[in-house]
Design an enzyme around this catalytic site. Structure first.
Site, short mmCIF file in Angstrom:
data_model
loop_
_atom_site.label_atom_id
_atom_site.label_comp_id
_atom_site.label_asym_id
_atom_site.label_seq_id
_atom_site.Cartn_x
_atom_site.Cartn_y
_atom_site.Cartn_z
N SER A 124 0.95 -1.22 -0.03
CA SER A 124 -0.13 0.14 -0.06
C SER A 124 0.84 1.30 0.18
O SER A 124 0.24 2.43 -0.38
CB SER A 124 -0.74 -0.13 1.13
OG SER A 124 -0.28 0.16 2.39
N LYS A 160 0.83 4.61 7.15
CA LYS A 160 0.19 5.44 6.34
C LYS A 160 0.45 6.96 6.43
O LYS A 160 1.04 7.36 7.35
CB LYS A 160 -1.40 5.15 6.49
CG LYS A 160 -2.05 3.63 6.11
CD LYS A 160 -1.86 3.57 4.69
CE LYS A 160 -2.67 2.14 4.24
NZ LYS A 160 -1.68 0.94 4.71
#
Length: 202
Positions: A124, A160
């Site tokens: 990701s 993230k």
């Protein structure tokens, strides 16, 4: 580590693992697992072995290099806990969370603040952070927009990029094939710290 232990045992003239274990008060089977690279000793055991062999902790952890190559300044090495699991309700660097300690070299002064490391799993955050890298995290409860944070969601830690939006936070992947994660009252999460660097094992 296992090769280094065998090297220093040989240099000290010790041929029996059991004798070495008895002298330091370690379990024979535990030391045998270290020598066979099945498990990794904790930092207090590394310190005790280093004192016994008359070397620095870094000498046990790092790969050996030829004597004619100038090494790094070992005073600039900090041993950082690599988090293998995350136990809910315990401090991030509690013993039950730690997989092992890894040496981290700093060009400048060693940070006095709390640092820990995480395995990077998945895609990701590619192309910024590759799968399999190890991220070094500065432990702190908040981060600024666009900084990469280690965030605890349930019992899983994820890396993230953070964006604040009113009372919510968006956890943004750098890989556009993945969707953002919304953090709010209905979808809680905890910021564990800010990523300051990552490393890829060669």
């Amino acid at each position: 580590m296992s090769e280094n232990i065998k090297y220093y045992l040989s240099r000290k003239g010790i041929t029996e693992i059991k004798d070495f274990a008895n002298q330091l008060g370690f379990k024979y089977t535990t030391v045998l697992d270290w020598v066979n690279a099945k498990t990794y000793p904790r930092i207090d055991k590394i310190e005790k072995m280093a004192k016994y062999f008359g070397v620095d902790k870094a000498d046990l952890v790092e790969k050996h290099i030829p004597n004619n190559i100038q090494g790094i300044n070992k005073q600039n090495i900090k041993y950082i806990p690599l988090i293998g699991t995350i136990a809910m309700g315990t401090p991030i660097t509690a013993d039950e969370n730690i997989e092992r300690y890894i040496p981290e070299f700093f060009l400048d002064d060693i940070p006095t603040s709390e640092l820990f490391a995480l395995h990077c799993k998945g895609h990701s955050m590619e192309l910024t952070i590759p799968d399999g890298a190890i991220a070094i995290i500065h432990q702190q409860p908040t981060v600024e927009d666009d900084e990469i944070a280690a965030v605890l969601i349930g019992e899983e830690a994820t890396l993230k990029r953070v964006k604040h939006m009113g009372n919510s936070i968006l956890l943004m992947p750098d890989n556009k094939d993945y969707d953002p994660i919304i953090v709010d009252k209905e979808h809680p999460a905890e910021i564990l710290g800010k990523m300051i660097k990552y490393e890829v094992s060669m």
